[in-house]
Scaffold this motif. Structure first.
Motif, PDB file in Angstrom:
ATOM      1  N   ALA A 314     -72.813  22.897 -49.381  1.00  0.00           N
ATOM      2  CA  ALA A 314     -71.885  23.771 -50.098  1.00  0.00           C
ATOM      3  C   ALA A 314     -71.254  24.799 -49.160  1.00  0.00           C
ATOM      4  O   ALA A 314     -70.061  25.101 -49.277  1.00  0.00           O
ATOM      5  CB  ALA A 314     -72.610  24.473 -51.249  1.00  0.00           C
ATOM      6  N   LEU A 315     -72.027  25.328 -48.237  1.00  0.00           N
ATOM      7  CA  LEU A 315     -71.488  26.276 -47.262  1.00  0.00           C
ATOM      8  C   LEU A 315     -70.388  25.620 -46.428  1.00  0.00           C
ATOM      9  O   LEU A 315     -69.321  26.205 -46.197  1.00  0.00           O
ATOM     10  CB  LEU A 315     -72.605  26.795 -46.357  1.00  0.00           C
ATOM     11  CG  LEU A 315     -73.657  27.707 -46.999  1.00  0.00           C
ATOM     12  CD1 LEU A 315     -74.820  27.938 -46.020  1.00  0.00           C
ATOM     13  CD2 LEU A 315     -73.060  29.033 -47.423  1.00  0.00           C
ATOM     14  N   LYS A 316     -70.665  24.405 -45.963  1.00  0.00           N
ATOM     15  CA  LYS A 316     -69.678  23.684 -45.153  1.00  0.00           C
ATOM     16  C   LYS A 316     -68.421  23.336 -45.970  1.00  0.00           C
ATOM     17  O   LYS A 316     -67.314  23.358 -45.443  1.00  0.00           O
ATOM     18  CB  LYS A 316     -70.297  22.398 -44.596  1.00  0.00           C
ATOM     19  CG  LYS A 316     -71.382  22.622 -43.558  1.00  0.00           C
ATOM     20  CD  LYS A 316     -71.995  21.291 -43.133  1.00  0.00           C
ATOM     21  CE  LYS A 316     -73.072  21.475 -42.089  1.00  0.00           C
ATOM     22  NZ  LYS A 316     -73.716  20.184 -41.723  1.00  0.00           N
ATOM     23  N   ARG A 317     -68.633  23.047 -47.242  1.00  0.00           N
ATOM     24  CA  ARG A 317     -67.540  22.589 -48.089  1.00  0.00           C
ATOM     25  C   ARG A 317     -66.636  23.737 -48.550  1.00  0.00           C
ATOM     26  O   ARG A 317     -65.408  23.583 -48.619  1.00  0.00           O
ATOM     27  CB  ARG A 317     -68.124  21.863 -49.305  1.00  0.00           C
ATOM     28  CG  ARG A 317     -67.083  21.238 -50.226  1.00  0.00           C
ATOM     29  CD  ARG A 317     -67.694  20.190 -51.137  1.00  0.00           C
ATOM     30  NE  ARG A 317     -68.903  20.661 -51.818  1.00  0.00           N
ATOM     31  CZ  ARG A 317     -70.126  20.177 -51.606  1.00  0.00           C
ATOM     32  NH1 ARG A 317     -70.339  19.227 -50.713  1.00  0.00           N
ATOM     33  NH2 ARG A 317     -71.154  20.648 -52.290  1.00  0.00           N
ATOM     34  N   HIS A 318     -67.211  24.913 -48.817  1.00  0.00           N
ATOM     35  CA  HIS A 318     -66.443  25.955 -49.504  1.00  0.00           C
ATOM     36  C   HIS A 318     -66.121  27.197 -48.671  1.00  0.00           C
ATOM     37  O   HIS A 318     -65.196  27.930 -49.032  1.00  0.00           O
ATOM     38  CB  HIS A 318     -67.206  26.407 -50.753  1.00  0.00           C
ATOM     39  CG  HIS A 318     -67.367  25.335 -51.785  1.00  0.00           C
ATOM     40  ND1 HIS A 318     -66.294  24.660 -52.340  1.00  0.00           N
ATOM     41  CD2 HIS A 318     -68.487  24.816 -52.365  1.00  0.00           C
ATOM     42  CE1 HIS A 318     -66.737  23.782 -53.218  1.00  0.00           C
ATOM     43  NE2 HIS A 318     -68.060  23.846 -53.256  1.00  0.00           N
ATOM     44  N   LEU A 319     -66.865  27.480 -47.609  1.00  0.00           N
ATOM     45  CA  LEU A 319     -66.599  28.707 -46.856  1.00  0.00           C
ATOM     46  C   LEU A 319     -65.585  28.457 -45.744  1.00  0.00           C
ATOM     47  O   LEU A 319     -65.520  27.343 -45.195  1.00  0.00           O
ATOM     48  CB  LEU A 319     -67.899  29.269 -46.263  1.00  0.00           C
ATOM     49  CG  LEU A 319     -68.980  29.712 -47.253  1.00  0.00           C
ATOM     50  CD1 LEU A 319     -70.057  30.512 -46.515  1.00  0.00           C
ATOM     51  CD2 LEU A 319     -68.416  30.530 -48.411  1.00  0.00           C
ATOM     52  N   GLY A 322     -64.050  29.097 -39.852  1.00  0.00           N
ATOM     53  CA  GLY A 322     -63.659  29.922 -38.710  1.00  0.00           C
ATOM     54  C   GLY A 322     -64.029  31.379 -38.862  1.00  0.00           C
ATOM     55  O   GLY A 322     -64.044  32.131 -37.886  1.00  0.00           O
ATOM     56  N   GLU A 323     -64.366  31.777 -40.080  1.00  0.00           N
ATOM     57  CA  GLU A 323     -64.677  33.180 -40.366  1.00  0.00           C
ATOM     58  C   GLU A 323     -66.174  33.451 -40.420  1.00  0.00           C
ATOM     59  O   GLU A 323     -66.619  34.562 -40.171  1.00  0.00           O
ATOM     60  CB  GLU A 323     -64.035  33.584 -41.702  1.00  0.00           C
ATOM     61  CG  GLU A 323     -64.446  34.927 -42.267  1.00  0.00           C
ATOM     62  CD  GLU A 323     -64.063  36.111 -41.389  1.00  0.00           C
ATOM     63  OE1 GLU A 323     -64.708  37.157 -41.485  1.00  0.00           O
ATOM     64  OE2 GLU A 323     -63.098  35.973 -40.596  1.00  0.00           O
ATOM     65  N   VAL A 324     -66.982  32.440 -40.736  1.00  0.00           N
ATOM     66  CA  VAL A 324     -68.406  32.650 -40.966  1.00  0.00           C
ATOM     67  C   VAL A 324     -69.247  31.778 -40.036  1.00  0.00           C
ATOM     68  O   VAL A 324     -68.780  30.755 -39.526  1.00  0.00           O
ATOM     69  CB  VAL A 324     -68.783  32.337 -42.436  1.00  0.00           C
ATOM     70  CG1 VAL A 324     -68.048  33.245 -43.397  1.00  0.00           C
ATOM     71  CG2 VAL A 324     -68.504  30.874 -42.763  1.00  0.00           C
ATOM     72  N   SER A 325     -70.501  32.196 -39.838  1.00  0.00           N
ATOM     73  CA  SER A 325     -71.441  31.407 -39.041  1.00  0.00           C
ATOM     74  C   SER A 325     -72.843  31.593 -39.611  1.00  0.00           C
ATOM     75  O   SER A 325     -73.140  32.597 -40.262  1.00  0.00           O
ATOM     76  CB  SER A 325     -71.407  31.828 -37.568  1.00  0.00           C
ATOM     77  OG  SER A 325     -71.787  33.186 -37.415  1.00  0.00           O
ATOM     78  N   GLY A 395     -66.559  31.589 -51.364  1.00  0.00           N
ATOM     79  CA  GLY A 395     -65.496  31.198 -50.456  1.00  0.00           C
ATOM     80  C   GLY A 395     -64.149  31.743 -50.896  1.00  0.00           C
ATOM     81  O   GLY A 395     -63.338  32.210 -50.077  1.00  0.00           O
ATOM     82  N   GLU A 396     -63.890  31.697 -52.209  1.00  0.00           N
ATOM     83  CA  GLU A 396     -62.632  32.251 -52.733  1.00  0.00           C
ATOM     84  C   GLU A 396     -62.560  33.749 -52.457  1.00  0.00           C
ATOM     85  O   GLU A 396     -61.493  34.270 -52.069  1.00  0.00           O
ATOM     86  CB  GLU A 396     -62.554  31.987 -54.235  1.00  0.00           C
ATOM     87  CG  GLU A 396     -62.395  30.517 -54.610  1.00  0.00           C
ATOM     88  CD  GLU A 396     -62.558  30.276 -56.096  1.00  0.00           C
ATOM     89  OE1 GLU A 396     -62.900  31.242 -56.821  1.00  0.00           O
ATOM     90  OE2 GLU A 396     -62.340  29.115 -56.540  1.00  0.00           O
ATOM     91  N   ALA A 397     -63.668  34.450 -52.640  1.00  0.00           N
ATOM     92  CA  ALA A 397     -63.697  35.898 -52.414  1.00  0.00           C
ATOM     93  C   ALA A 397     -63.411  36.225 -50.949  1.00  0.00           C
ATOM     94  O   ALA A 397     -62.668  37.165 -50.639  1.00  0.00           O
ATOM     95  CB  ALA A 397     -65.060  36.464 -52.835  1.00  0.00           C
TER      96      ALA A 397
END
Length: 402
Positions: A314-319, A322-325, A395-397
């Protein structure tokens, strides 16, 4: 003004509450998807097996309904001596070296009673679990902090910190570490660093508190030798709990260490709660005696491995990648998400509007500096469907704030 206002102690005036407890009123809003509290999934609780263990009340009720010894229910301690031996490297003396406590957070309280005077230093990883640092702080401790990477605490920095304390003529009471599947980082302390940590402890005379609530929840890879086993138990207190491998409602945990420090902690426990619930200890012992701990634990591990994998996808799909790690944890309960540009406080407000909750990063920094662009996510509690939907909202937020 009430009479209380002018009577509060210094400790009460400087008291720190638990951030996750303070979040409960937010988490319980209708429709909220929560990744905040480090809560086990009630769907995997062994309810029927545990209910059957109430048979011990008929068999031993006259004993376990009575006051118990402060040190703990002896049959449970004897079980733990055997069960922990492979992890600890030896059998601990169940009478002198094991103390049963009311949740592992009580270990932080009791060791602080035994070792900390106001103004003393405790060395902690940064970030680290505030559930342990809050009672340390409430005892008057100050903190020296050590950064972490994917291999855990950067132990090579410890001698410099201890030297700093000596120059200030301050005592370092102990070093606190979460070596396995760190809370909140998810990383595991490498074997080389564990060995180095033990060497530093012995050469500089600073003991270690090894907090290991997640060590039995490994999803892949091989176990790393415990710090206690590398030390032999001379300078290390090893802390563990049934909260994550059975159920947190039992409030039964343990610590293992040198007989002298365990005795000191037990005496302080006498004045804290007299003893951990003997009924709870008896039920936990019966569960263990029947072999359920060993037979059911693989089911818990498999259940949480699936939940970890669901969150990873889900993290890979929705976030916005380039902004998160993050680092994929090999076990435990948590993901630690770091952002390049978005402030956590802004994201938290936006996420709550979208009915998804997490724990902001700042409370995990004992120094009070850091975590402004990071947050902790617990993957064990939410359903697979809620995990996907919650991270989609998150991810939307993030994208709206970018």
């Amino acid at each position: 003004m009430s009479a209380w206002e002018g009577l509060y102690s210094k400790a009460a005036r400087g008291l720190k509450p638990s951030p996750t407890r303070e979040l409960m009123h937010v988490i319980r809003r209708p429709g909220m998807i929560s990744f905040a509290g480090g809560m086990p999934d009630p769907q995997i609780f062994p309810v029927d097996l545990f209910c059957d263990c109430a048979e011990i009340l008929k068999r031993e009720g006259k004993d376990i309904l009575q006051y118990g010894t402060t040190e703990g229910y002896q049959p449970l301690k004897e079980f733990l001596s055997e069960w922990l031996a492979p992890r600890l490297g030896r059998k601990a003396d169940p009478t002198k070296e094991i103390l049963i406590v009311s949740g592992s957070t009580q270990v932080a309280d009791l060791i602080s009673w035994a070792l900390v005077d106001p103004g003393d230093y405790i060395i902690v990883e940064e970030p680290t679990f505030f559930g342990f640092t809050i009672p340390m702080y409430n005892h008057g401790a100050q903190f020296l902090t050590v950064p972490c990477d994917s291999e855990g605490m950067k132990v090579d920095l410890l001698p410099g910190l201890i030297e700093k304390a000596k120059k200030e003529r301050k005592k370092v009471a102990f070093i606190y570490t979460i070596p396995n599947f760190h809370n909140p980082l998810g990383c595991t302390l490498s074997l080389d660093r564990r060995k180095k940590l033990v060497e530093i402890s012995h050469s500089l005379g600073v003991p270690i508190l090894e907090d290991d609530p997640y060590g039995y929840l490994r999803f892949e890879g091989k176990d790393v030798a415990s710090i206690f086993s590398l030390d032999g138990g001379t300078n290390v207190i090893h802390s563990g709990t049934f909260s994550k491998i059975l159920a947190p409602g039992t409030r039964v945990a343990w610590c293992v260490g040198d007989a002298d420090i365990i005795r000191k902690m037990a005496v302080f426990k006498q004045g804290t709660d007299l003893c951990t619930s003997v009924v709870a200890q008896g039920l936990v012992y019966e569960y263990c005696r029947r072999g359920h701990l060993d037979s059911f634990l693989p089911k818990i591990v498999n259940h949480y491995r699936k939940k970890r994998d669901d969150m990873e996808e889900a993290l890979k799909r929705h976030l916005p990648l380039g902004e998160v790690s993050w680092v994929k944890p090999q076990g435990g309960f948590f993901y630690w998400i770091e952002m390049k540009n978005v402030l956590t406080k802004d994201l938290f407000d936006k996420a709550i509007e979208k009915k998804v909750a997490f724990v902001p990063g700042e409370p995990f920094y004992a120094s009070g500096k850091g975590g402004e662009r990071a947050f902790r996510m617990c993957f064990t509690f939410a359903t697979s469907e809620d995990t996907d939907e919650g991270i989609k909202r998150l991810g939307e937020a993030i994208r709206e704030l970018m």
